[in-house]
Design an enzyme around this catalytic site. Structure first.
Site: not given
Ligand code: SAH
Length: 391
Positions: A110, A123, A130, A134, A137, A361
């Site tokens: 995306e 973005c 990934c 986490c 996410c 995300c």
């Molecule tokens: N892998 C990288 C980039 C990915 S996402 C990283 O972790 O930084 C970019 C940001 O969105 C990251 O800070 C991630 O933790 C956050 N993110 C992921 N899922 C989310 C969610 N459901 N709500 C809010 N932020 C989220």
């Protein structure tokens, strides 16, 4: 919200093991060599690059400075279709556009274009899926499919830049000013391709799009060796670190790679990046109700950041389908923010662009892979959550 189903004009080839080579994968000299291999004059590489990065076209009909007889060969050798837009969704009065891409091997990724007064941010995804796992996410829950190639990353920006130039985005013709690696994937786990993509995005036309490195943000969970290597590259890109907790006990579960590199090590590498580049590091902190939003954690975070070249970006959690977690209560988030600000830590709250189109995300790709994984994105999310607070 508008949904556009797109039938690709050139269907992507099925079951290709690796993404095809594209001119955006190559530096200048390699592009010339690739053209020479076709038995064509090397300067055709510059002409082709100017079309792609400058005029934002991949269409043979528009390349009138190239002999008609060689256009087809040049395009199939150096501008193969890597990603097909399978779905586009717009919201925020046409100022936000999300694209779901299907790669040649069937992987989904995306990208999201967000227009604000005075800037347009793209973005992009750096991986299909990934591997960082986490738990809050959507992408992390699906696991890693594969790294994207440099050209697959660049193609997402190409599409946004072309759409803007053609006036497809509300607000009239424009240019991409910012790129954030905050889509699917962990950019530092795909180091080589991401670094080359940064160069393609920032090199001037015809080598690249000429977007300022200062306006490109690499967001990472904190892969310490890669972060140290990045600091030594001599770039001026912005760094965002997804911290989400000031203490190892909680961060071990929110960002599992913390079991390998602890908060102190990640921040030490981040300060190394700040020292090398002179750039303020953005500390990303998703506000998760009753999990990481306590005032004592704000105080602990403030202690970690005191006197450092850093600012905190609070992100209201965008709950993934089926998740037990939700966003912090607004008053709790406000207290957390005030607690940081009172201790002299610069802090902002990220806007929630694109929520009604599963803007954050990996949620759209999760649904594309497995419609049972979430509601149909076309059905929309809570419309109020998609409001742009700046509007
Ligand atoms: N892998 C990288 C980039 C990915 S996402 C990283 O972790 O930084 C970019 C940001 O969105 C990251 O800070 C991630 O933790 C956050 N993110 C992921 N899922 C989310 C969610 N459901 N709500 C809010 N932020 C989220």
């Amino acid at each position: 919200m508008d949904v556009v189903e797109i039938v690709p004009s050139r269907p992507a080839r099925a079951s290709r093991p690796r993404p095809a080579r594209h001119l955006a994968d190559l530096g200048c000299a390699d592009r010339r060599a690739a053209v020479a291999e076709l038995g064509q004059p090397a300067y055709r590489a510059d002409q082709l690059s100017r079309h792609y990065f400058g005029r934002l076209t991949e269409s043979a009909d528009e390349m009138t400075d190239l002999p008609a007889s060689s256009r087809g060969e040049l395009i199939s050798a150096l501008l193969p279709l890597l990603l097909s837009a399978t779905r586009e969704l717009t919201c925020d009065r046409g100022m936000t556009r999300k694209t779901l891409w299907r790669a040649a091997d069937g992987s989904f990724v995306e990208s999201v274009l967000m227009r604000y007064p005075g800037r347009v941010t793209m973005c992009v995804s750096s991986q299909a899926g990934c591997g960082m796992a986490c738990p809050f996410c959507a992408t992390g829950q699906a696991g890693l499919t594969r790294n994207l190639s440099t050209a697959e990353i660049v193609a997402q920006v190409f599409h946004g830049a072309r759409g803007l130039a053609r006036g497809e985005i509300a607000g009239g013709p424009g240019r991409i000013s910012n790129v954030v690696f905050m889509g699917m994937g962990e950019p530092l786990a795909n180091y080589t391709s991401v670094l080359a993509a940064v160069r393609r995005l920032s090199d001037p036309v015809p080598d690249g799009f000429g977007i300022s490195q200062r306006a490109i943000t690499i967001s990472t969970v904190g892969l310490v060796p890669a972060l140290r290597r990045l600091a030594a590259e001599g770039l001026s890109t912005r760094l965002a670190v997804s911290l989400h907790a000031p203490d190892d006990e909680l961060r071990d579960s929110l960002v599992p790679v913390n079991r390998r590199w602890k908060v102190a090590e990640v921040l030490d590498a981040a300060w190394g990046y700040a020292a090398a580049t002179g750039r303020r590091v953005s500390i990303e902190y998703a506000m998760i109700r009753d999990i990481n939003d306590q005032a004592w954690r704000a105080e602990a975070l403030a202690r970690l950041l005191a006197g450092r070249l850093a600012h905190v970006n609070l992100i209201p959690l965008n709950p993934t389908p089926g998740s037990k977690w939700t966003a912090s209560e607004p008053e709790v988030a406000a207290t957390f923010q005030r607690c940081l600000a009172d201790r002299g830590i610069p802090v902002t709250v990220r806007d929630t662009r694109g929520r009604e189109i599963d803007g954050a995300c990996g949620q759209l790709a999760a649904v594309a892979r497995d419609p049972a994984a979430g509601r149909d994105p076309a059905a929309g999310r809570d419309p109020a959550a998609g409001r742009d607070p700046a509007a």
